[in-house]
Design a protein around this motif. Structure first.
Motif, PDB file in Angstrom:
ATOM      1  N   TRP A 107       0.840  -1.210   0.000  1.00 13.10           N
ATOM      2  CA  TRP A 107       0.000   0.000   0.000  1.00 13.10           C
ATOM      3  C   TRP A 107       0.874   1.260   0.000  1.00 13.10           C
ATOM      4  N   LEU A 153      -8.077  -5.575  -5.033  1.00 10.40           N
ATOM      5  CA  LEU A 153      -9.144  -6.342  -4.371  1.00 10.40           C
ATOM      6  C   LEU A 153     -10.482  -6.153  -5.093  1.00 10.40           C
ATOM      7  N   LYS A 154     -10.725  -4.911  -5.534  1.00  7.52           N
ATOM      8  CA  LYS A 154     -11.991  -4.632  -6.237  1.00  7.52           C
ATOM      9  C   LYS A 154     -12.071  -5.445  -7.535  1.00  7.52           C
ATOM     10  N   SER A 187      -3.716  -3.465 -12.438  1.00  8.70           N
ATOM     11  CA  SER A 187      -4.555  -4.017 -11.357  1.00  8.70           C
ATOM     12  C   SER A 187      -5.209  -5.328 -11.821  1.00  8.70           C
ATOM     13  N   PRO A 229      -3.507  -2.181  -3.003  1.00  7.29           N
ATOM     14  CA  PRO A 229      -4.221  -3.411  -2.642  1.00  7.29           C
ATOM     15  C   PRO A 229      -5.740  -3.272  -2.805  1.00  7.29           C
ATOM     16  N   TRP A 230      -6.270  -2.072  -2.508  1.00  7.68           N
ATOM     17  CA  TRP A 230      -7.729  -1.876  -2.572  1.00  7.68           C
ATOM     18  C   TRP A 230      -8.222  -1.992  -4.021  1.00  7.68           C
ATOM     19  N   ASP A 231      -7.482  -1.362  -4.963  1.00  6.37           N
ATOM     20  CA  ASP A 231      -7.856  -1.428  -6.390  1.00  6.37           C
ATOM     21  C   ASP A 231      -7.817  -2.870  -6.881  1.00  6.37           C
TER      22      ASP A 231
END
Lengths: 249, 260
Positions: free
Chosen positions: A23, A41-42, A218, A37-39
């Motif tokens: 991150w 994960l989506k 991503s 990580p959030w992108d």
């Protein structure tokens, strides 16, 4: 007890630290180099929920399962051939097996497209031909381990080859068949990306290469992680319970 | 005695069938190469002529040498990384869950081609990209072998070693390391074979030198001769090295260190 707790904290802490490091690095780098990580994960969630993405995941899944089954069948038949016709043992174990084992996967992927064009058949051909030696080695090891005295005892009960196959050989071979399935399933998923690199119009490998060309990093990372997830879930939910069930026997 | 004679007779017949199969396969390849256009199947004669260029033409020789360098250097890097992980896992039990149940499954299930694609994005096309992608693929294979070797260490021999000296380094050098030789060798043997396959994938994306790059260019240009030659070279290198270098050496090591 305390040591176990420390080990757990260290294990989960290392994962948390790796995600935090990812991150922190992603914040300083552009998305096409390292997405956060959030992108990722989506996109990962979409790979299992969004119908467009799910089609790719499902296509790869069907091909992997079909390839594992076909490779186990062909590998099993080759192992059986070496066992039933002893003069052919070196043909199978010293010619076919080492040849298939040393043939580069990219070579098969390129040849499959030249011979079979971009198609499902091309992808399944690549996966099956690469998985055959792994199944062959495991199933021949199982056949070598079958106790001759048990077979003799089985023969004293029945002369029917089919009955012997289903009641004696297959139960004795089950641990080796499961080992072959476990190895093939793991390698099959990694191979899916190579096989679909040139020879597919859908699937996770196709998706990954397309994402690489369009700079959607991503999607590249999420595809790799999707394979890690499917691999681990398949092992825990299908292969491990099967292995435990037959080990208990 | 008669049993030995029968076994020797069976082995002779097996060898005859195996050689016959090899000749039949080569003949089949020859016929296919003769009947079909070279971009579909390049025959053994075409491949032999093209293969010769890898030993006479400096540019082709450079591609071969670069791939050799990538394989050997990556095996070395992966061996170093896997050794650190295996030793931590063995001598520092508190790290076992972390290494065996977190890092190893992740490394083991992450696709080699995924590493290659990501490495190109991170480092650009370079030797570093190729070395990173191959080493990441090889590390779990080597780790598993070294871990098995460390777990198979004979506790009584280690205990005896402790009674002879207090130096841990000396005990490691004189007892642990020699006991690990068969496992180290098995790890290197597997890594060399897998390394060649991983190298072709990594070079496909990650560099403009090496056999992987060459096969990718040949694919785009429908150059069947080069595609078949690169595949044949890899098959021969992996098969010959495994059969005539690794297998006899490993058998000798196993006899010396395991059966002793």
């Amino acid at each position: 007890m305390r040591r176990n707790l420390t080990a757990r904290v260290l294990a989960e802490g290392s994962v948390a630290l790796a995600i935090f490091g990812w991150w922190a690095m992603a914040r300083t780098l552009p998305d096409f180099i390292l997405p956060g990580p959030w992108d990722v994960l989506k996109v990962l969630v979409r790979l299992f929920t969004d119908t467009a993405f799910l089609g790719h995941t499902f296509a790869s899944f069907v091909r992997v399962v079909a390839s594992v089954l076909a490779a186990m069948l062909i590998g099993g038949l080759l192992a059986l051939l070496a066992r039933v016709v002893p003069v052919l043992q070196w043909v199978v174990m010293r010619r076919i097996q080492p040849f298939l084992n040393s043939f580069p996967s990219v070579g098969w992927a390129i040849l499959a497209v030249i011979w079979l064009d971009v198609s499902n058949e091309a992808v399944i051909f690549v996966q099956v031909i690469i998985l055959i030696p792994f199944c062959l080695i495991n199933i021949s090891a199982g056949l070598d381990e079958i106790d001759a005295e048990v077979v003799e005892m089985g023969r004293s009960f029945t002369r029917s080859p089919l009955r012997l196959l289903f009641r004696l050989y297959l139960p004795l071979l089950t641990p080796y068949l499961i080992a072959a399935a476990r190895i093939s399933y793991g390698i099959g998923w990694k191979l899916a990306l190579v096989a679909e690199l040139f020879g597919a119009e859908n699937g996770l490998g196709y998706l990954m290469v397309r994402a690489q060309y369009t700079g959607q990093t991503s999607v590249v990372v999420a595809t790799c992680l999707a394979i890690v997830v499917i691999f681990i879930v398949g092992e825990k939910l299908v292969i491990d319970p099967l292995a435990r069930r037959f080990a208990a026997r | 005695m008669p049993a030995t004679t029968a076994s020797a007779g069976l082995d002779r017949r097996r060898a005859r069938w195996a050689h016959g199969f090899t000749l039949a396969a080569l003949a089949g390849w020859g016929v296919a190469g003769w009947l079909l256009p070279p971009y579909l199947v390049a025959g053994p004669d075409v491949v032999a002529v093209r293969a010769l260029k890898f030993f006479t033409e400096p540019v082709d020789a450079l591609h071969l040498a670069v791939s050799f360098f990538h394989v050997l250097a990556s095996v070395g890097i992966a061996f170093l990384l896997a050794s650190v992980l295996a030793l931590m896992n063995h001598y520092w039990p508190v790290t076992r869950i972390m290494i065996q149940h977190r890092w190893y499954p992740f490394l083991n299930s992450f696709s080699g081609i995924g590493w290659a694609v990501l490495a190109v994005l991170w480092f650009g096309p370079s030797h570093l990209t190729v070395l990173f992608a191959i080493s990441s693929t090889l590390t779990p294979f080597i780790f598993v072998n070294l871990r098995e070797g460390l777990e198979a260490l004979d506790k009584e021999v280690l205990e005896m070693g402790e009674s002879f000296g207090r130096s841990r380094l000396r005990r490691f050098r004189l007892i642990v390391l020699p006991s690990l030789y068969p496992f180290i060798f098995a790890a290197l043997r597997i890594a060399f074979g897998v390394g060649w396959k991983a190298t072709l994938i990594a070079e496909l994306f990650g560099t403009n030198l090496g056999l992987g790059y060459l096969i990718n260019v040949a694919r785009v240009e429908f150059d069947g001769a080069t595609i078949f030659t690169v595949i044949a070279l890899v098959v021969v290198i992996v098969y010959v090295t495994d059969r005539y270098v690794f297998a006899p050496a490993q058998a000798r090591l196993s006899r010396h260190y395991v059966d002793a």
